[in-house]
Design a protein around this motif. Structure first.
Motif, PDB file in Angstrom:
ATOM      1  N   LEU A 205       0.801  -1.226   0.000  1.00  0.00           N
ATOM      2  CA  LEU A 205       0.000   0.000   0.000  1.00  0.00           C
ATOM      3  C   LEU A 205       0.833   1.275   0.000  1.00  0.00           C
ATOM      4  N   GLY A 206       2.050   1.197   0.479  1.00  0.00           N
ATOM      5  CA  GLY A 206       2.833   2.397   0.735  1.00  0.00           C
ATOM      6  C   GLY A 206       2.665   2.827   2.174  1.00  0.00           C
ATOM      7  N   ALA A 207       3.466   3.789   2.592  1.00  0.00           N
ATOM      8  CA  ALA A 207       3.460   4.225   3.989  1.00  0.00           C
ATOM      9  C   ALA A 207       2.284   5.143   4.285  1.00  0.00           C
ATOM     10  N   ASP A 208       1.820   5.083   5.514  1.00  0.00           N
ATOM     11  CA  ASP A 208       0.797   6.038   5.963  1.00  0.00           C
ATOM     12  C   ASP A 208       1.380   7.452   6.031  1.00  0.00           C
ATOM     13  N   ILE A 209       2.654   7.512   6.453  1.00  0.00           N
ATOM     14  CA  ILE A 209       3.350   8.790   6.588  1.00  0.00           C
ATOM     15  C   ILE A 209       4.766   8.619   6.041  1.00  0.00           C
ATOM     16  N   THR A 210       5.198   9.541   5.199  1.00  0.00           N
ATOM     17  CA  THR A 210       6.604   9.578   4.809  1.00  0.00           C
ATOM     18  C   THR A 210       7.200  10.901   5.277  1.00  0.00           C
ATOM     19  N   VAL A 211       8.490  10.850   5.570  1.00  0.00           N
ATOM     20  CA  VAL A 211       9.209  12.034   6.047  1.00  0.00           C
ATOM     21  C   VAL A 211      10.430  12.241   5.167  1.00  0.00           C
ATOM     22  N   GLU A 212      10.542  13.429   4.573  1.00  0.00           N
ATOM     23  CA  GLU A 212      11.739  13.786   3.805  1.00  0.00           C
ATOM     24  C   GLU A 212      12.649  14.582   4.729  1.00  0.00           C
ATOM     25  N   ALA A 213      13.725  13.920   5.175  1.00  0.00           N
ATOM     26  CA  ALA A 213      14.619  14.537   6.158  1.00  0.00           C
ATOM     27  C   ALA A 213      16.034  14.670   5.624  1.00  0.00           C
ATOM     28  N   ALA A 214      16.200  14.581   4.313  1.00  0.00           N
ATOM     29  CA  ALA A 214      17.536  14.638   3.726  1.00  0.00           C
ATOM     30  C   ALA A 214      17.790  15.917   2.940  1.00  0.00           C
ATOM     31  N   GLY A 215      16.765  16.426   2.275  1.00  0.00           N
ATOM     32  CA  GLY A 215      16.921  17.688   1.551  1.00  0.00           C
ATOM     33  C   GLY A 215      17.495  17.551   0.160  1.00  0.00           C
ATOM     34  N   TYR A 216      17.179  16.445  -0.537  1.00  0.00           N
ATOM     35  CA  TYR A 216      17.633  16.259  -1.908  1.00  0.00           C
ATOM     36  C   TYR A 216      16.422  16.049  -2.821  1.00  0.00           C
ATOM     37  N   PRO A 217      16.506  16.449  -4.089  1.00  0.00           N
ATOM     38  CA  PRO A 217      15.376  16.235  -4.995  1.00  0.00           C
ATOM     39  C   PRO A 217      14.959  14.776  -5.091  1.00  0.00           C
ATOM     40  N   ASP A 218      15.919  13.873  -5.126  1.00  0.00           N
ATOM     41  CA  ASP A 218      15.581  12.453  -5.247  1.00  0.00           C
ATOM     42  C   ASP A 218      14.796  11.961  -4.039  1.00  0.00           C
ATOM     43  N   THR A 219      15.230  12.347  -2.834  1.00  0.00           N
ATOM     44  CA  THR A 219      14.525  11.874  -1.648  1.00  0.00           C
ATOM     45  C   THR A 219      13.157  12.542  -1.513  1.00  0.00           C
ATOM     46  N   LEU A 220      13.025  13.770  -1.994  1.00  0.00           N
ATOM     47  CA  LEU A 220      11.717  14.411  -1.995  1.00  0.00           C
ATOM     48  C   LEU A 220      10.742  13.611  -2.853  1.00  0.00           C
ATOM     49  N   ASN A 221      11.178  13.233  -4.036  1.00  0.00           N
ATOM     50  CA  ASN A 221      10.297  12.460  -4.911  1.00  0.00           C
ATOM     51  C   ASN A 221      10.044  11.051  -4.380  1.00  0.00           C
ATOM     52  N   LEU A 222      11.011  10.480  -3.686  1.00  0.00           N
ATOM     53  CA  LEU A 222      10.799   9.168  -3.075  1.00  0.00           C
ATOM     54  C   LEU A 222       9.745   9.234  -1.977  1.00  0.00           C
ATOM     55  N   ALA A 223       9.711  10.347  -1.260  1.00  0.00           N
ATOM     56  CA  ALA A 223       8.692  10.500  -0.219  1.00  0.00           C
ATOM     57  C   ALA A 223       7.294  10.489  -0.818  1.00  0.00           C
ATOM     58  N   PHE A 224       7.151  11.001  -2.040  1.00  0.00           N
ATOM     59  CA  PHE A 224       5.855  10.962  -2.722  1.00  0.00           C
ATOM     60  C   PHE A 224       5.602   9.602  -3.358  1.00  0.00           C
ATOM     61  N   LYS A 225       6.621   9.003  -3.870  1.00  0.00           N
ATOM     62  CA  LYS A 225       6.464   7.714  -4.550  1.00  0.00           C
ATOM     63  C   LYS A 225       5.983   6.628  -3.604  1.00  0.00           C
ATOM     64  N   HIS A 226       6.427   6.690  -2.351  1.00  0.00           N
ATOM     65  CA  HIS A 226       6.166   5.584  -1.426  1.00  0.00           C
ATOM     66  C   HIS A 226       5.110   5.899  -0.381  1.00  0.00           C
ATOM     67  N   ILE A 227       4.291   6.918  -0.614  1.00  0.00           N
ATOM     68  CA  ILE A 227       3.173   7.210   0.272  1.00  0.00           C
ATOM     69  C   ILE A 227       1.939   6.450  -0.225  1.00  0.00           C
ATOM     70  N   LYS A 228       1.109   6.020   0.680  1.00  0.00           N
ATOM     71  CA  LYS A 228      -0.149   5.407   0.273  1.00  0.00           C
ATOM     72  C   LYS A 228      -1.099   6.498  -0.200  1.00  0.00           C
ATOM     73  N   GLN A 229      -2.130   6.126  -0.923  1.00  0.00           N
ATOM     74  CA  GLN A 229      -3.078   7.130  -1.382  1.00  0.00           C
ATOM     75  C   GLN A 229      -3.726   7.824  -0.190  1.00  0.00           C
ATOM     76  N   PHE A 230      -3.756   9.146  -0.247  1.00  0.00           N
ATOM     77  CA  PHE A 230      -4.312  10.011   0.796  1.00  0.00           C
ATOM     78  C   PHE A 230      -3.480  10.002   2.084  1.00  0.00           C
ATOM     79  N   GLY A 231      -2.233   9.564   1.991  1.00  0.00           N
ATOM     80  CA  GLY A 231      -1.352   9.587   3.149  1.00  0.00           C
ATOM     81  C   GLY A 231      -0.824  10.988   3.432  1.00  0.00           C
TER      82      GLY A 231
END
Length: 323
Positions: A205-231
């Motif tokens: 399903l993906g995560a209920d909550i993702t946290v971008e704590a690195a500050g890079y474009p790749d990790t920002l997009n990964l935080a969106f890629k791995h969130i569940k719908q409406f997370g």
């Protein structure tokens, strides 16, 4: 007094400047301990700026500082108290003395090493962000980045009752450290398939909550890629560039709640740090293990180089201004 300034990219010099004077409503603080932060590196120390930017103002870049009040011209802070100071915007702590007012000072307990209490400063800003994410009880949380900020997220959400605290970082020593802070699962994306690992841990399903704590474009997009719908996505890391590419279709398909958080600009820069100090004092959490290296003020160049180059398994390095 002795101070440090950047005269060129990644090059410090020591200078003597006039000691500041407290006016009514302010305190004069003798700094004892200062710590390097990733934002110091990314926005001041590391990038090559226009020649006109140098030399930078004395004291920059450094905003994690603690010391002892030498003179108080306010009723709310007493002389001799130990404090964390949040410097005003455009000022820094690479100097022996600073002036501040109570709205930017956190009084610390009398007992315990000052450098350990200083670790409450970064963790306090994370506490502010965690309050924005809502309840984590029985939820899957994925945290991208396990520097001091990511580890602070791991520490707090694990204690707030998350079902799984899944952390992602390409540095194995950080992943090992995260286990001490409460991570239930660790993923090195350079060594295993990130998509498969997160899918398996979240039941596809993906995560209920993702946290971008690195500050890079790749990790920002990964935080969106791995969130569940409406997370819910917590964006904490500050990007180096004003504009970064994003995967727009992912945002539209998953429709997450996006929460950018910056405690220092919340209108109350000290409240969350006061709270984490109180939580540490009563034993609920302890950010002190973030501190991995201690150096003298005379070693400021080596301290910043160590942090930038991630030498010797560094998480946080604190400098003693008396050395």
């Amino acid at each position: 007094m002795k101070a440090v300034r950047l005269t060129a990219p990644k090059h410090f010099e020591f200078i003597d400047i006039e000691q500041p004077q407290a006016i009514d409503g302010q305190c004069l603080v003798k700094l004892e301990k200062v710590s390097v932060c990733g934002s110091d590196i990314r926005h001041h120390y590391g990038p090559i700026k226009e020649e006109s930017a140098y030399p930078m103002d004395p004291g920059l870049p450094c905003h994690e500082l603690a010391g002892v009040v030498l003179e108080s011209r306010t009723d709310s802070i007493k002389e001799g108290q130990r404090v964390i100071v949040i410097p005003a915007r455009g000022t820094g702590g690479l100097q022996q003395y600073v002036v501040s007012d109570p709205s930017r000072m956190i009084v610390l307990p009398e007992q315990g090493p000052l450098d350990e209490w200083l670790m409450c400063q970064p963790s306090g800003t994370v506490l502010y962000a965690c309050r924005k994410m809502g309840s984590v009880l029985s939820k899957n949380v994925v945290i991208f980045g396990q520097g001091s900020i990511g580890l602070s997220f791991t520490m707090i959400v694990s204690r707030l009752g998350a079902r799984n605290v899944i952390v992602v970082d390409p540095l194995d020593y950080r992943l090992e450290k995260s286990k001490l802070f409460g991570a239930t699962h660790t993923i090195n994306p350079d060594k295993e398939n990130l998509d498969d690992a997160i899918s398996e841990l979240t039941g596809g399903l993906g995560a209920d909550i993702t946290v971008e704590a690195a500050g890079y474009p790749d990790t920002l997009n990964l935080a969106f890629k791995h969130i569940k719908q409406f997370g819910t996505i917590i964006v904490f890391g500050v990007q180096a560039d004003t504009f970064v590419p994003v995967e727009h279709n992912t945002w539209m398909n998953l429709q997450p709640t996006i929460i950018p958080t910056t405690g220092a600009r919340s209108g109350d820069p000290i409240g969350q740090i006061q709270d984490i100090v109180a939580l540490r004092e009563r034993g609920w959490c302890d950010p002190a293990p973030l501190l991995t290296h201690k150096m003298g003020f005379s070693e400021v160049q080596a301290a910043y180089d160590m942090y930038e180059q991630r030498q010797d398994n560094v998480i946080k390095v604190v400098m003693d201004l008396n050395e």
